[in-house]
Write a protein that holds these residues in place. Structure first.
Motif, mmCIF file in Angstrom:
data_model
loop_
_atom_site.group_PDB
_atom_site.id
_atom_site.type_symbol
_atom_site.label_atom_id
_atom_site.label_comp_id
_atom_site.label_asym_id
_atom_site.label_seq_id
_atom_site.Cartn_x
_atom_site.Cartn_y
_atom_site.Cartn_z
ATOM 1 N N ASP A 298 0.870 -1.187 0.000
ATOM 2 C CA ASP A 298 0.000 0.000 0.000
ATOM 3 C C ASP A 298 0.905 1.235 0.000
ATOM 4 N N ASN B 36 2.053 7.350 2.969
ATOM 5 C CA ASN B 36 2.441 6.368 3.974
ATOM 6 C C ASN B 36 3.929 6.464 4.321
ATOM 7 N N ASP C 96 1.527 2.515 8.026
ATOM 8 C CA ASP C 96 0.425 1.732 7.469
ATOM 9 C C ASP C 96 0.881 0.329 7.071
#
Ligand code: GN1
Ligand code: MG
Length: 377
Positions: A221, A226, A241
Motif C-alpha cells: 500500500d 504512507n 500503514d
C-alpha cells in the motif's frame, strides 16, 4: 485533512481508548485525519506531559482478522527496529494495554490501536517536487530491503490475494454479471476498457505463478502519504500503514507508489483531463527505489517494474468500479458516485501509461544501469 473537532462523544471515546492504552496525562486536542479510505484515524494530543499520538479504529469489514494484523505489525516493526539500531531512523511504537495487547476492543466491538505520532514529520498527499519522489522511492525500496531476510512464513495473509490481479479481474466480471445494484449499464465504457487490459494486467500474476518472479515481503500500500518525511531535510523517517505487509511482488510496491505519486492529479480527480503520468516524477521515484533495492532485485524483477505501475493502476480502477457496482461497501466514500470518479481517474492514468509504456520501461532500465553499474540490461 486534519480537522480539529470538539465533539464531546468522540472526546469521551478517545479518552477511554487512551486510558486502556495506559497513556499518561490529559487528553487535550484531537481531530480526524481524513485521507485513509479504510480505517478511521485521529491525531490526539495530550498535555501534562505533552505527547502526540495516533489513535486508529481498524475497519473490521476489510480486515477480518485484526489481531493477526497486529501480530504481523509486531514482527515487522521489531525486525525493522533491529536494523535501525545505531542509525537516526525512527520506528513505529505501538502502545500496550494492561493485558499487554497492542489492540483493544471497545464495548461496541470496535478494534482500536494507538501509536506514536512522529514529531517533526510531514506527509505529502501529492507533490511536484522530484526530490520528494526520489526520497519516497528510497523509503519504500529500503523498507523492502530491510525485510528481505525476514521469514515470510511468520506473516498472516491479512487480505488473501490482495494483489492477485487475475483473481480480482475474475471477481469483477462475476459482479458485472450479477449487477446487484443495477449500475452496470452506466459504466459499459469503463468495463470494456478493463476487459481490453485483461491480458496485460494479468501478466505479473502469471509470471509469479510460473515462478518467473520471486515473492518478497512487500508493503502493498505504497502511497506516498504512507511515508513520514523530516519536515526540514525531507529525508524519509519511517514507513507507516503496515496492515497489508504480506508476501508480494516488488513491482506491486513500485507500481502502487507511481500510480499515486507520479499522477499529475489526485487519485479521485473528477476532471480526467488533468490526469497523466509525469515522467520526471516517475524517473525520480525509480531512481530512489532502484538505488535502495540495488543488489536485491533480479533482472526479471527490474524489468517488471513499469508493468507493475500499469497493473496496479488497472487493478485499483477495477476495485473502485467493483465497489461501485456492488454498493460501495468497501472503500469509504465522500459523495455518491465517488468510487466511479476514482475509477475513471485511474483508467485515465492507465491509458496514459499505455502511451508512455516504452518510455517508462526505458527509464527503469537506464536507471538500473546507472545505479547498479552493470551491463546486464
Ligand atoms: C486503501 O485506506 P488506504 O488509503 O490506506 C486500500 C489500498 C488502495 C487505496 C487507494 C486495505 O488504502 O489498497 O490502494 O485505498 N487499502 C486496502 O487509495 O484495501
Ligand atoms: Mg493502507
Amino acid at each position: 485533512m486534519c480537522e480539529k473537532t470538539t465533539d464531546l462523544e468522540l472526546r469521551a471515546k478517545l479518552e477511554e481508548v487512551g486510558t486502556q492504552f495506559l497513556l499518561k496525562g490529559q487528553l487535550d486536542s484531537f481531530g480526524l485525519i481524513t485521507r485513509g479510505n479504510i480505517n478511521t484515524t485521529y491525531w490526539v494530543n495530550y498535555k501534562d506531559p505533552d505527547k502526540h499520538y495516533i489513535f486508529q479504529k481498524v475497519n473490521t469489514y476489510v480486515f477480518r482478522e485484526p489481531r493477526q494484523i497486529m501480530r504481523n505489525i509486531d514482527y515487522v516493526t521489531e525486525h525493522i527496529r533491529s536494523k535501525n539500531k545505531n542509525t537516526d531512523k525512527c520506528s513505529l511504537h505501538f502502545y500496550h494495554t494492561a493485558d499487554r495487547d497492542n489492540f483493544w476492543f471497545d464495548s461496541e466491538g470496535e478494534f482500536w490501536r494507538v501509536y506514536n505520532f512522529v514529531t517533526g514529520s510531514v506527509t505529502y498527499q501529492i507533490s511536484s517536487d522530484p526530490l520528494v519522489l526520489y526520497m519516497a522511492g528510497r523509503a519504500f525500496g529500503e523498507f523492502q530491503t530491510q525485510l528481505s531476510d525476514f521469514d515470510a512464513s511468520l506473516l498472516f495473509e491479512t487480505i488473501p490475494d490482495f494483489h492477485n490481479t487475475k483473481k480480482r479481474l475474475e471477481k469483477f466480471f462475476e459482479d458485472v454479471e450479477c449487477d446487484e445494484c443495477g449500475r452496470v449499464n452506466e459504466v459499459r465504457t469503463e468495463i470494456e476498457y478493463i476487459a481490453s487490459c485483461r491480458e496485460k494486467a494479468s501478466r505479473l500474476t502469471n509470471m509469479l505463478e510460473a515462478g518467473e518472479l520471486p515473492l518478497r515481503v512487500t508493503h502493498n500500500d505504497t502511497k506516498i502519504n504512507n511515508v513520514l518525511f523530516d519536515e526540514v531535510t525531507k529525508e524519509p523517517l519511517v514507513v507507516v500503514d503496515l496492515d497489508t505487509v504480506m508476501p508480494g511482488l516488488a513491482a506491486h510496491d513500485f507500481g502502487d507508489a507511481v500510480r499515486f505519486a507520479a499522477n499529475t492529479a489526485e487519485e479521485d480527480e473528477p476532471d480526467t483531463s488533468k490526469v497523466s503520468l509525469d515522467l520526471d516524477l516517475y524517473r525520480a521515484f525509480a531512481e530512489g527505489f532502484v538505488e535502495a533495492t540495488a543488489g536485491e532485485l533480479n533482472k526479471a524483477e527490474i524489468e517488471s517494474l513499469a508493468l507493475g505501475a500499469f497493473t496496479i493502476t488497472v487493478e485499483l480502477a477495477l476495485r473502485f468500479l467493483d465497489d461501485y457496482i456492488t454498493g460501495d461497501k468497501y472503500f469509504k466514500t465522500k459523495y455518491e458516485g465517488h468510487n466511479l470518479v476514482r475509477c475513471r481517474c485511474q483508467l485515465a492514468l492507465a491509458r496514459d501509461m499505455e502511451k508512455k509504456f516504452d518510455e517508462m520501461n526505458k527509464i527503469v532500465l537506464e536507471t538500473a544501469q546507472k545505479k547498479l553499474k552493470t551491463e546486464i540490461f
